[in-house]
Structure formats: structure tokens, C-alpha cells
Design an enzyme around this catalytic site. Structure first.
Site, short mmCIF file in Angstrom:
data_model
loop_
_atom_site.label_atom_id
_atom_site.label_comp_id
_atom_site.label_asym_id
_atom_site.label_seq_id
_atom_site.Cartn_x
_atom_site.Cartn_y
_atom_site.Cartn_z
N ASN A 153 1.05 -1.03 -0.03
CA ASN A 153 -0.41 0.11 0.01
C ASN A 153 1.14 0.94 0.23
O ASN A 153 -0.02 2.37 -0.38
CB ASN A 153 -0.83 0.23 0.71
CG ASN A 153 -0.85 0.11 2.36
OD1 ASN A 153 0.86 -0.41 2.72
ND2 ASN A 153 -1.38 0.43 3.66
N GLU A 249 4.52 -4.07 12.89
CA GLU A 249 3.90 -3.08 11.55
C GLU A 249 2.54 -3.85 10.79
O GLU A 249 2.76 -4.19 9.91
CB GLU A 249 4.54 -2.24 10.50
CG GLU A 249 5.84 -1.60 11.28
CD GLU A 249 5.82 -0.15 12.91
OE1 GLU A 249 4.14 -0.08 12.76
OE2 GLU A 249 6.60 -0.26 13.90
N CYS A 283 -2.96 1.31 6.44
CA CYS A 283 -2.86 0.99 7.54
C CYS A 283 -4.22 1.63 9.32
O CYS A 283 -4.11 1.05 10.08
CB CYS A 283 -1.46 0.42 8.37
SG CYS A 283 -0.48 1.86 7.67
N GLU A 377 -10.28 -5.68 10.45
CA GLU A 377 -9.72 -4.59 9.49
C GLU A 377 -10.06 -4.78 8.16
O GLU A 377 -9.89 -5.52 7.21
CB GLU A 377 -7.62 -5.11 9.56
CG GLU A 377 -7.58 -3.53 8.65
CD GLU A 377 -6.33 -3.29 8.40
OE1 GLU A 377 -5.44 -4.94 7.64
OE2 GLU A 377 -5.51 -2.45 7.96
P1 NAP Z 1 0.37 -8.97 3.48
O1 NAP Z 1 -0.48 -9.77 2.72
O2 NAP Z 1 0.91 -9.50 5.03
O3 NAP Z 1 1.51 -9.41 3.08
C1 NAP Z 1 2.89 -7.85 3.04
C2 NAP Z 1 4.55 -8.74 2.74
O4 NAP Z 1 4.24 -10.31 3.45
C3 NAP Z 1 3.82 -8.42 1.32
O5 NAP Z 1 5.46 -8.78 0.48
C4 NAP Z 1 3.78 -10.43 0.98
O6 NAP Z 1 4.17 -11.16 0.38
C5 NAP Z 1 4.31 -10.44 2.21
N1 NAP Z 1 4.68 -12.27 3.02
C6 NAP Z 1 3.07 -12.88 3.08
N2 NAP Z 1 3.06 -13.52 3.71
C7 NAP Z 1 3.73 -14.14 3.96
C8 NAP Z 1 5.22 -15.43 4.40
N3 NAP Z 1 4.05 -16.19 5.17
N4 NAP Z 1 6.09 -15.53 5.28
C9 NAP Z 1 6.87 -13.85 5.15
N5 NAP Z 1 6.28 -12.96 4.23
C10 NAP Z 1 4.87 -12.69 3.43
O7 NAP Z 1 0.12 -7.79 3.74
P2 NAP Z 1 -0.35 -6.54 2.64
O8 NAP Z 1 -1.59 -7.03 1.92
O9 NAP Z 1 0.19 -6.79 1.08
O10 NAP Z 1 -0.99 -5.48 3.41
C11 NAP Z 1 -1.59 -4.79 3.92
C12 NAP Z 1 -2.01 -5.18 5.91
O11 NAP Z 1 -0.26 -4.47 5.74
C13 NAP Z 1 -2.69 -4.49 5.90
O12 NAP Z 1 -2.70 -4.86 6.97
C14 NAP Z 1 -2.49 -3.11 6.49
O13 NAP Z 1 -2.89 -2.73 7.73
C15 NAP Z 1 -1.00 -3.59 6.46
N6 NAP Z 1 -0.33 -2.52 6.56
C16 NAP Z 1 0.69 -2.37 8.54
C17 NAP Z 1 1.45 -1.10 8.13
C18 NAP Z 1 1.95 -0.30 9.74
O14 NAP Z 1 2.49 0.71 9.51
N7 NAP Z 1 1.44 -1.21 10.57
C19 NAP Z 1 1.35 -0.17 7.11
C20 NAP Z 1 0.41 -0.43 6.22
C21 NAP Z 1 0.03 -1.59 5.98
P3 NAP Z 1 3.33 -11.80 -1.48
O15 NAP Z 1 3.14 -9.88 -1.30
O16 NAP Z 1 4.06 -12.27 -2.37
O17 NAP Z 1 2.24 -11.98 -0.89
#
Ligand code: NAP
Length: 475
Positions: A153, A249, A283, A377
Site C-alpha cells: 500500500n 507493523e 493501515c 480491518e
Molecule cells: P500481507 O499480505 O501481509 O503482505 C505483506 C508482505 O508479506 C508481502 O511482501 C507478502 O508477500 C509477504 N508475505 C505474505 N505471506 C508471507 C509469509 N508467510 N511469510 C513472510 N512474508 C509473507 O499484507 P498486504 O496485503 O501487502 O498489506 C496490507 C496489510 O498491511 C494491512 O493489514 C495493513 O494494515 C498492513 N499495513 C500496516 C502498516 C503499519 O505500519 N502498521 C502499514 C501499511 C500496511 P506477497 O505479496 O508475495 O504475498
């Protein structure tokens, strides 16, 4: 823009044995073929990072700072190109994509400043009997090889929040960006290379998060995993990383309290932006709004009318405010959560449907707090507005969540503001501000399922360094 992107390992592009197609989330057109890192590729990236770490630990602070400053300059020179990459791969409207590039510039600028400031402190050993006759101080040393895993994002700025402090502190990095947003990560690697970063100090590997993540988590050469993403993956990483340092995060269902007496004309445009910017895929997007019952109907009417001004469309068009969600699956998921809430008593005041990949900005009122749209969420352009009578009740409603990233409150009453500051169970309380507010040097992170550890360059540097004590016996 169709291209092929190999893996960035040891300061050069390296062919992968297989590739995946990257599609534009708005029109589903093919953007590029992206390398899929094999087990051997991940091993090569770790070996390159381990080798480069020795050089990084020896680089003086001013040289690390200068490298970061050069990256800042490249980003400034290529601001528009970078914004277009983000708009294409993430369907982020161009206006918001430019803001992200500007914030990325600030993040690396702060990292450059921080690189010059990392220091320890003297320790008064003689405060304890037996400690006298010693001069003692601490130093902060780099941890070593850091694995950074980032979400889709904020593909440039959240990478900057990991790579910036890691390089500032003299670490080397293996970056695994989200599969949907690899192009901006490769761009950053090229900038660091041009800026003179030692080869191997930043490696970018793409492919399935699950399989790459499993290798990174098990490898003893990696000293820290810094992860931003969903709570489910965050928990998995925490539980499978052994004794590595881990910062997480994660997500949230951020809430805002609007007290009576607040000037709605001033705050509503800002609240609408906090709820719907980048399709609510932030987020700290506003998901739950609690409004004092005396101003509820006026608030909802004005909020709906302001939301109706948002223009949906192609992320590359100048006046687009809202575009496609990251996947069609997320559109369907959002639809089913909204439908379920309406079936269970929520009242739909605006939106509620989708066209192609774009989910309409949606406003629900009086949503039961047990609905997914409230307690999970949503990560979509959906907001709900409920009422409160007593201020304490509003605080309890905000805290009634498994998440705790940031919360906001608009009030003219200093006592209520202070009460909120004390009682809200979150990482950051924004008084007279939306919870979506962030500047890149402030400490940022959550409690409960929103994560552990803090970002914001200075705070991330603390997480990414080891504190060493040195004690001289002088007599
Ligand atoms: P996500 O699906 O959890 O993916 C995040 C990263 O993790 C991607 O690079 C993904 O790779 C990788 N990943 C997926 N499965 C994994 C595993 N089993 N082991 C290690 N890495 C793995 O999250 P998203 O959909 O990209 O982002 C949305 C989420 O991020 C929301 O929940 C949002 O709130 C959170 N977020 C939090 C913050 C904060 O600062 N607190 C900021 C921004 C976003 P792939 O893409 O290859 O699956």
C-alpha cells in the site's frame, strides 16, 4: 512500460529461473514479468548481504549519510517517474502517489540525518557499590543482515522506513517487497547502487512471500526481520523466527471520536480524506467514527455530501481521488462484509457497491460492533458512523478492538482530550486530528494485534542496532 525485472542480488540484476506476470490492478493490463526467487537465489542474496555487511559496518557515518542524501536527490529528480510507477503497480491515484514520493524523500532525508547522530551514552558505574574506578559507555553497533518484508500500500515509503534506518545504522538488507508492487522497490535498489552503496548491501528478491519468508526466517545469518503487513502474516513470522529480533507493523480498524461543539465545516473534509484516501487501503484509515448524539445527523449529512465530491477513475488521471482496489478478490470481500452488515441492521447512507475494480466510497450508520465491517480491518473505502452519549462510552468503543495503532479525537474540551490521551489503548493518540495523520520522523507503531516495535527513523535505528557496553577499569 512492459518489461522484465530480474532479481537484484549483490549489486546487479540476476536472471531468475521463472517469472510471474505483474498486472495493473485498475485495468488488469500486463505491466511486467517479475522474477521469482528460487531457494538458491534467496541463499545468494543472504550470502551477498553477509559479505557486504563487513563493508557496511566499516563505512563511516558521513559516508552512509552521503549515500542516503544522493538517493534523496535521485528521488527529487525523478519525482514524476516514481509517482507513475506507484500509480501503475498499486492503482494509487497520481495525487496520492506524488505525496508518497514526497514522503519517501523526507524519510530518506531523516535517515541521512540520523546516520550522523547514532551514539551511545556514558554509564555512571560508581552509582553501585563495587562499580567505582571505571569509565563506562555504550555504543550502538549494526545488527548485521536485516530482512525487510513490505506490503503493497505504500510501496516506496514503507520500503524507505526499513531500508533508510537499516543503511543509516550500517546494516545490510534483503528486501522482499509485496508481489503486487515490486517495480518501485527495484527502482530504489538502482538509486542506492548509483549512490555508491557497497554491492550486496541492498538486495531485492521477489516471489511468493510465504516461500521466501520461510527461508529468511530459518536462516541464522539473518539477525532481524522487519515486517509491515497483515496481522496473520505478522503472527506467523513472530512464531517462526526463533531468537531473531522481529518488529511488526500490522493492521488496524482505526477510530475517531467527534465531540459536540466541534466546527464540522473545518474537520469533515479532512475526515473524508482520512477514510477514503487510497481507497481506504491505509493501515490508519478511518474505519470507525463515533459522533456525539447531538451532532450526529448533521455530521452524517455533511459527511455524505463531502464524500460525494470524490471522483472515481483511472489512477493516472490528474483529478482521480478513488481508483481500483488492489485485487478483485478484495472487492468481493468488501461487498460481502457490507452486505452482511446491512442484513444485520446497519443502515447504508452512501455507496455499498462496486463497478469493475472500484468499490464506491461507502458510508454506513448504526453498525453493530460485532459486524466484520466494525471489528475486523476492512482495508477498503468503507466507513461507519455510530453515536455516543457519554464521553467515557466513546473511549470504551474505541478500545473495544483487537487492534491499537492510532486513534483520533476532535474536541474543544481539554479535560476530555487529556482523558483520551490517557485512556486510549493505541500506539499514537491524535488530538484534534484524524488517526490517519503521520509524519515520517515520529514514533509509529501499534499495540495489541497492531504490532510490536516502532518505526520513525530514530526509533527504527534503535531497533536495528545492538547496544554494547564498554567498561574501562581506570584504577
Ligand atoms: P500481507 O499480505 O501481509 O503482505 C505483506 C508482505 O508479506 C508481502 O511482501 C507478502 O508477500 C509477504 N508475505 C505474505 N505471506 C508471507 C509469509 N508467510 N511469510 C513472510 N512474508 C509473507 O499484507 P498486504 O496485503 O501487502 O498489506 C496490507 C496489510 O498491511 C494491512 O493489514 C495493513 O494494515 C498492513 N499495513 C500496516 C502498516 C503499519 O505500519 N502498521 C502499514 C501499511 C500496511 P506477497 O505479496 O508475495 O504475498
Amino acid at each position: 512500460m512492459k518489461m522484465k525485472k530480474d532479481l537484484w542480488i549483490g549489486g546487479e540484476y540476476r536472471s531468475a529461473s521463472s517469472y510471474m506476470e505483474l498486472k495493473n490492478p485498475f485495468n488488469l493490463e500486463s505491466l511486467a514479468q517479475i522474477g521469482i526467487a528460487s531457494h538458491e537465489d534467496v541463499q545468494a542474496a543472504i550470502a551477498a548481504a553477509e559479505q557486504a555487511q563487513v563493508k557496511m559496518a566499516e563505512l563511516p557515518a558521513f559516508e552512509r549519510a552521503e549515500i542516503l542524501e544522493k538517493v534523496v536527490q535521485f528521488l527529487k529528480d525523478d519525482r514524476e517517474e516514481c509517482a507513475r510507477i506507484i500509480a501503475l503497480e498499486a492503482a494509487k491515484p497520481l495525487k496520492a502517489a506524488r505525496t508518497e514520493v514526497d514522503r519517501t524523500i523526507m524519510t530518506y532525508t531523516f535517515a541521512a540525518h540520523e546516520a550522523r547522530k547514532i551514539h551511545g551514552e556514558t554509564v555512571p558505574m560508581d552509582a553501585a557499590p563495587g562499580g567505582q574506578g571505571r569509565l563506562a559507555f555504550t555504543v550502538r553497533e549494526p545488527l548485521g543482515v536485516i530482512a525487510a518484508i513490505t506490503p503493497f500500500n505504500f510501496p516506496m515509503n514503507l520500503v524507505a522506513h526499513k531500508v533508510g534506518p537499516a543503511i543509516a545504522a550500517g546494516n545490510s538488507v534483503i528486501l522482499k517487497p509485496a508481489s503486487q508492487t515490486p517495480l518501485s522497490a527495484y527502482k530504489i535498489a538502482e538509486y542506492f547502487h548509483r549512490a555508491g552503496l557497497p554491492a550486496g548491501a541492498l538486495n531485492v528478491i521477489t516471489g511468493s512471500g510465504r516461500s521466501i519468508g520461510d527461508i529468511l526466517m530459518k536462516d541464522e545469518r539473518i539477525k532481524m526481520i522487519t515486517f509491515t503487513g497483515s496481522p496473520e502474516v505478522g503472527r506467523y513470522i513472530r512464531e517462526n523466527s526463533g531468537l531473531k529480533r522481529v518488529t511488526l507493523e500490522l493492521g488496524s480498524n482505526s477510530a475517531l471520536i467527534v465531540d459536540e461543539g466541534v466546527g464540522l465545516d473545518q474537520v469533515i473534509p479532512r475526515i473524508v480524506n482520512g477514510a477514503f484516501a487510497y481507497q481506504g487501503q491505509v493501515c490508519i484509515s478511518i474505519q470507525r467514527i463515533f459522533v456525539h448524539e447531538n451532532i450526529f445527523e448533521t455530521f452524517v449529512k455533511q459527511f455524505v455530501s463531502e464524500t460525494q465530491k470524490l471522483k472515481a477513475g483511472n489512477p493516472l488521471e490528474e483529478d482521480t481521488d478513488i481508483s481500483a482496489m488492489i485485487t478483485r478478490f478484495d472487492v468481493q470481500r468488501t461487498q460481502s462484509w457490507v452486505d452482511e452488515a446491512v442484513k444485520n441492521g446497519a443502515e447504508l447512507r452512501l455507496g455499498g457497491g462496486a463497478e469493475e475494480g472500484i468499490f464506491q466510497p461507502t458510508v454506513l450508520v448504526n453498525v453493530p460492533t460485532t459486524e466484520k465491517i466494525s471489528c475486523e480491518e476492512v482495508f477498503a473505502p468503507v466507513v461507519h458512523i455510530n453515536t455516543f452519549t457519554e464521553f467515557n462510552e466513546a473511549i470504551n468503543l474505541v478500545n473495544d478492538s483487537k487492534y491499537g495503532l492510532q486513534a483520533g479525537i476532535f474536541t474543544n474540551d481539554i479535560h476530555k482530550a487529556l482523558q483520551a490521551a490517557k485512556k486510549l489503548e493505541v500506539g499514537g493518540v491524535m488530538i484534534n486530528e484524524i488517526p490517519t495523520f503521520r509524519v515520517d520522523q515520529m514514533p509509529y507503531g501499534g499495540v495489541k494485534m497492531s504490532g510490536m516495535g516502532r518505526e520513525g527513523i530514530k526509533y527504527a535505528v534503535e531497533e536495528m542496532t545492538e547496544l554494547k557496553l564498554i567498561s574501562f577499569k581506570t584504577v
